[in-house]
Each structure stands twice: as C-alpha cells, then as structure tokens.
Enzyme design. Structure first.
Site, PDB file in Angstrom:
ATOM      1  N   GLY A   8      40.300  50.578  39.557  1.00 31.31           N
ATOM      2  CA  GLY A   8      39.265  50.381  38.529  1.00 31.31           C
ATOM      3  C   GLY A   8      38.185  51.440  38.617  1.00 31.31           C
ATOM      4  O   GLY A   8      37.010  51.179  38.346  1.00 31.31           O
TER       5      GLY A   8
ATOM      6  N   LEU B 225      37.293  53.889  36.864  1.00 28.53           N
ATOM      7  CA  LEU B 225      36.554  54.338  35.680  1.00 28.53           C
ATOM      8  C   LEU B 225      35.717  53.219  35.077  1.00 28.53           C
ATOM      9  O   LEU B 225      35.116  53.370  34.018  1.00 28.53           O
ATOM     10  CB  LEU B 225      37.515  54.910  34.629  1.00 28.53           C
ATOM     11  CG  LEU B 225      38.412  56.046  35.109  1.00 28.53           C
ATOM     12  CD1 LEU B 225      39.147  56.683  33.940  1.00 28.53           C
ATOM     13  CD2 LEU B 225      37.622  57.107  35.865  1.00 28.53           C
ATOM     14  N   GLY B 226      35.660  52.082  35.734  1.00 29.79           N
ATOM     15  CA  GLY B 226      34.874  50.957  35.243  1.00 29.79           C
ATOM     16  C   GLY B 226      33.404  51.085  35.609  1.00 29.79           C
ATOM     17  O   GLY B 226      32.959  52.097  36.153  1.00 29.79           O
ATOM     18  N   GLN B 227      32.636  50.038  35.319  1.00 28.43           N
ATOM     19  CA  GLN B 227      31.184  50.087  35.528  1.00 28.43           C
ATOM     20  C   GLN B 227      30.842  50.337  36.993  1.00 28.43           C
ATOM     21  O   GLN B 227      29.996  51.175  37.305  1.00 28.43           O
ATOM     22  CB  GLN B 227      30.526  48.776  35.069  1.00 28.43           C
ATOM     23  CG  GLN B 227      29.000  48.844  35.101  1.00 28.43           C
ATOM     24  CD  GLN B 227      28.325  47.485  35.122  1.00 28.43           C
ATOM     25  OE1 GLN B 227      28.993  46.448  35.245  1.00 28.43           O
ATOM     26  NE2 GLN B 227      27.017  47.466  35.006  1.00 28.43           N
TER      27      GLN B 227
ATOM     28  N   ASP C 111      42.966  54.409  38.131  1.00 25.99           N
ATOM     29  CA  ASP C 111      42.648  53.547  36.991  1.00 25.99           C
ATOM     30  C   ASP C 111      43.871  53.561  36.087  1.00 25.99           C
ATOM     31  O   ASP C 111      44.780  54.379  36.255  1.00 25.99           O
ATOM     32  CB  ASP C 111      41.399  54.056  36.236  1.00 25.99           C
ATOM     33  CG  ASP C 111      40.698  52.925  35.477  1.00 25.99           C
ATOM     34  OD1 ASP C 111      39.576  52.552  35.858  1.00 25.99           O
ATOM     35  OD2 ASP C 111      41.290  52.398  34.510  1.00 25.99           O
ATOM     36  N   ILE C 112      43.872  52.667  35.111  1.00 21.92           N
ATOM     37  CA  ILE C 112      45.019  52.604  34.195  1.00 21.92           C
ATOM     38  C   ILE C 112      44.957  53.711  33.146  1.00 21.92           C
ATOM     39  O   ILE C 112      45.908  53.964  32.431  1.00 21.92           O
ATOM     40  CB  ILE C 112      45.114  51.206  33.545  1.00 21.92           C
ATOM     41  CG1 ILE C 112      46.488  50.983  32.948  1.00 21.92           C
ATOM     42  CG2 ILE C 112      43.987  50.981  32.533  1.00 21.92           C
ATOM     43  CD1 ILE C 112      46.884  49.544  32.833  1.00 21.92           C
ATOM     44  N   ARG C 113      43.778  54.378  33.062  1.00 17.21           N
ATOM     45  CA  ARG C 113      43.621  55.476  32.105  1.00 17.21           C
ATOM     46  C   ARG C 113      42.900  56.612  32.803  1.00 17.21           C
ATOM     47  O   ARG C 113      42.397  56.416  33.904  1.00 17.21           O
ATOM     48  CB  ARG C 113      42.796  55.013  30.902  1.00 17.21           C
ATOM     49  CG  ARG C 113      41.395  54.637  31.301  1.00 17.21           C
ATOM     50  CD  ARG C 113      40.699  53.750  30.292  1.00 17.21           C
ATOM     51  NE  ARG C 113      39.535  53.140  30.931  1.00 17.21           N
ATOM     52  CZ  ARG C 113      38.308  53.644  30.916  1.00 17.21           C
ATOM     53  NH1 ARG C 113      38.048  54.766  30.288  1.00 17.21           N
ATOM     54  NH2 ARG C 113      37.315  53.042  31.533  1.00 17.21           N
TER      55      ARG C 113
ATOM     56  N   TYR D  76      37.455  33.498  34.028  1.00 16.50           N
ATOM     57  CA  TYR D  76      36.985  34.542  34.947  1.00 16.50           C
ATOM     58  C   TYR D  76      36.544  33.904  36.266  1.00 16.50           C
ATOM     59  O   TYR D  76      36.947  34.344  37.346  1.00 16.50           O
ATOM     60  CB  TYR D  76      35.828  35.291  34.287  1.00 16.50           C
ATOM     61  CG  TYR D  76      35.173  36.354  35.134  1.00 16.50           C
ATOM     62  CD1 TYR D  76      35.856  37.509  35.487  1.00 16.50           C
ATOM     63  CD2 TYR D  76      33.855  36.208  35.551  1.00 16.50           C
ATOM     64  CE1 TYR D  76      35.236  38.492  36.245  1.00 16.50           C
ATOM     65  CE2 TYR D  76      33.232  37.192  36.300  1.00 16.50           C
ATOM     66  CZ  TYR D  76      33.937  38.325  36.645  1.00 16.50           C
ATOM     67  OH  TYR D  76      33.318  39.294  37.396  1.00 16.50           O
TER      68      TYR D  76
ATOM     69  N   LYS E 257      38.035  34.202  40.075  1.00 18.09           N
ATOM     70  CA  LYS E 257      37.213  34.654  41.208  1.00 18.09           C
ATOM     71  C   LYS E 257      37.235  33.631  42.345  1.00 18.09           C
ATOM     72  O   LYS E 257      37.376  33.993  43.524  1.00 18.09           O
ATOM     73  CB  LYS E 257      35.772  34.937  40.758  1.00 18.09           C
ATOM     74  CG  LYS E 257      35.643  36.159  39.871  1.00 18.09           C
ATOM     75  CD  LYS E 257      36.054  37.404  40.626  1.00 18.09           C
ATOM     76  CE  LYS E 257      36.043  38.653  39.782  1.00 18.09           C
ATOM     77  NZ  LYS E 257      36.582  39.829  40.485  1.00 18.09           N
TER      78      LYS E 257
HETATM   79  N1  SER Z   1      28.770  40.677  35.390  1.00 18.70           N
HETATM   80  C1  SER Z   1      29.870  39.761  35.300  1.00 18.70           C
HETATM   81  C2  SER Z   1      30.040  39.234  33.922  1.00 18.70           C
HETATM   82  O1  SER Z   1      29.048  39.121  33.247  1.00 18.70           O
HETATM   83  C3  SER Z   1      29.672  38.623  36.251  1.00 18.70           C
HETATM   84  O2  SER Z   1      30.341  38.859  37.420  1.00 18.70           O
HETATM   85  O3  SER Z   1      31.110  38.893  33.556  1.00 18.70           O
END
Ligand code: SER
Length: 324
Positions: A8, A10-12, A34-36, A141, A145
């Site tokens: 991941g 290239l993510g935040q 990353d996938i891209r 989500y 987790k």
């Molecule tokens: N920042 C995340 C979200 O808002 C929480 O882990 O999904």
C-alpha cells in the site's frame, strides 16, 4: 528492521512511510509495493514492485526476493468504501492480512499490521476508551480490523510470529489524499481552507474523533517495530492518539491563521453513522508505558504545519486564501 517490504505504498500512510523508511534504513532496504504505479516519490525514489496483496504467492515471492526481515502491511480499504463494498473489503482486508501473516511465518519476518479506532463499536466506552474493552464493531471495516487483531494474536501464540500493530485514529496528512475514510474530512478542511477559505463538512458539529498527524503516525510505527519485545505486554493493537477533536475545533485552530475561514455543514448520513459508532477519545496509556509513545503534534501544531506545507505545495492558481 533492516530490509522492509511495504504494501500500500502509494496510499495515504504508505506514500510518506516509504520516504521516511528510506531515509532511516537506506533506499535499497525498502521495497515499496502497490497495486498501481505512479510518478510519486514513493514509487520513484527507490525499489518499487507491483503487488496485489490478495495474491499469496506473489506476496511471498516479493518478500523472498527482497530478503525482507520486516513487512509493513498497509494495503486495505478504509471505512466508507468498505461499507459501500463489504464483500471486496473483507476479501482485501482479511485476504491481504492472511497473506502477510503467512509470508511472515514462512520467512521468519516481523510484521506491522495497522488496526483502527474502528475496531471499537458502539458498546465500547466513548471517553477514555480503554486498551482492553468490548470490540463489537458495527462496520465491515471495523469487523475486518477487530478480526485482524485477533488473527495477528493467533499467529503470535501459535507460530511465534512477531506481529505488531496500532489502533490508528484519523490521520491528517498532506502528501497522498486519504481515500474513502470517515476521518478524511479533517484533511479536506485544511486543503479547502487554503484553496477557497471555506469548507462544508460531511461530519456534524460536536462529533469528536481521535486524530494524529502523519509524522507522529510514522514515528509510532518505527518505535513499536524497534521496541524491545520483552517490554511489550501485548505487542498488537495498541491505542494511539494525539488529540480528540470535532470539526469546530479544527476550524477554530485554522482561524488562528485564516481568520475568515468559514465552516458549513452538510451531513453525509453514512459517514456520520460510522463516526457515531466510534469512540470520542481513546486512552493511549499502554502505548506510552510499554514503548514510550509520545506524539509531538497537538492540534495547533498540526494545523500550522499542514497550512504552511499545503500553501507551499499548491500552485498559485489554486490558492484562494491568504495565510497569516
Ligand atoms: N481513518 C480511517 C477511516 O476513516 C479510520 O481508521 O476509515
């Protein structure tokens, strides 16, 4: 950690993590995946490989070829996207984590797997949410987790896999935008403050959530991964936070630099419901005690750095507000 595989990238979080890890451990020590692929510093500033984390064989092969002794596994869907695509969220978040754990077990690496404030649910105490309390999340989500935390614990007990993790709060950053999260409003507020001097929040007044600035998030991952294992009573899923804020508090902090900043509200029911099921303020004392977690950025320091950095980065044509 000496040789790190990052997913991941290239993510935040990944886009800043890749750069910081290369600074700390050396360019060649960090394989960003990353996938891209794109033209960001994370993709171009050192070794990079395309990787779909749901492909277990490809995951193992990437870690083996890099001779990784640590995996930092960040590839996942965030909360709002996961609610929109629950099946895919389960496949990516759980499938990816299982592949990370299996690769870690097979190669004898260390693993970092992030959890979230989303792992708590409406039954957990909202104020000073303890490290150990009910985990009955109401979102896909959060379920991924909470299950992920247990899976890491299982691999540690059964296979002695050194899987460590943090429950991240909302993360504020300026490099890659967050995508599909509930706490993204905080990042957007800073960006729109610079661009137009106003922002319409999809999260309502008085909705308190924990937040942390990205440099603190990255430093906390490195501290936890480098911490002496004998000090860690739990090693996985530590609560971490630097502030508990609502949209009005962020706006007030922004107004110290942009006095005319306007905050309006137009609530998104999906993300408001998600936020309402999360704690207001979690208790990070276990992290402070066991591996010296100590965030450096409070709200005003975060605001000052975000506004100054965004002001520097954005082209003049996109800047509509004057910073004090
Ligand atoms: N920042 C995340 C979200 O808002 C929480 O882990 O999904």
């Amino acid at each position: 950690m000496k040789r790190i595989l990052l997913t991941g990238a290239l993510g935040q979080i990944g886009s800043e993590m890749a750069v910081k890890l290369r600074e700390l451990y050396g360019d060649d020590a960090v394989l960003a995946t990353d996938i891209r692929k794109d033209h960001s510093e994370a993709a171009q500033g050192g070794p990079f490989r395309l990787l779909d984390v749901t492909d277990g064989r490809a995951f193992h092969e990437a870690a083996r070829a890099h001779r990784a002794d640590a995996i930092i596994h960040l590839a996942a869907l965030l909360s709002a996207t996961a609610e929109a695509k629950p099946m895919f969220a389960w496949q990516l978040n759980m499938g990816g984590l299982l592949n990370a754990l299996e690769t870690t077990r097979e190669l004898g690496c260390q693993l970092f797997a992030p959890s979230s404030i989303a792992a708590f649910g409406p039954d957990a105490p909202r104020q000073g949410t303890p490290q150990d309390t009910w985990l009955r999340p109401a979102t896909m989500y959060g379920i991924s987790k909470a299950a992920g935390e247990q899976l890491c614990e299982y691999y540690y007990r059964k296979y002695d896999v050194d899987a460590r993790g943090l429950r991240f709060p909302g993360l504020v950053s300026h490099t890659a935008p967050p995508g599909g999260g509930t706490t993204d409003y905080a990042v957007e507020m800073y960006v729109y403050a610079i661009k137009s001097g106003r922002y319409t929040s999809y999260i309502g007044k008085g909705t308190y959530l924990d937040m942390m600035y990205m440099p603190d998030a990255i430093a906390s991952v490195v501290s936890l991964m480098e911490a002496d294992a004998s000090r860690l009573k739990r090693r996985n899923a530590y609560n971490v936070t630097a502030m508990s804020v609502d949209p009005e508090a962020i706006a007030a902090s922004i107004r110290r630099r942009l006095p005319d900043f306007e905050l309006r509200f137009d609530i998104d029911p999906l993300r408001q419901e998600i936020a309402d099921g999360w704690p207001d303020a979690i208790d990070a004392s276990a992290a402070c005690k066991e591996w010296d977690f100590r965030p450096a950025y409070d709200l005003d320091r975060t605001t000052d750095d975000m506004l100054a950095t965004l002001h520097r980065k954005l082209p003049d044509s996109e800047k509509g507000a004057i910073l004090l």
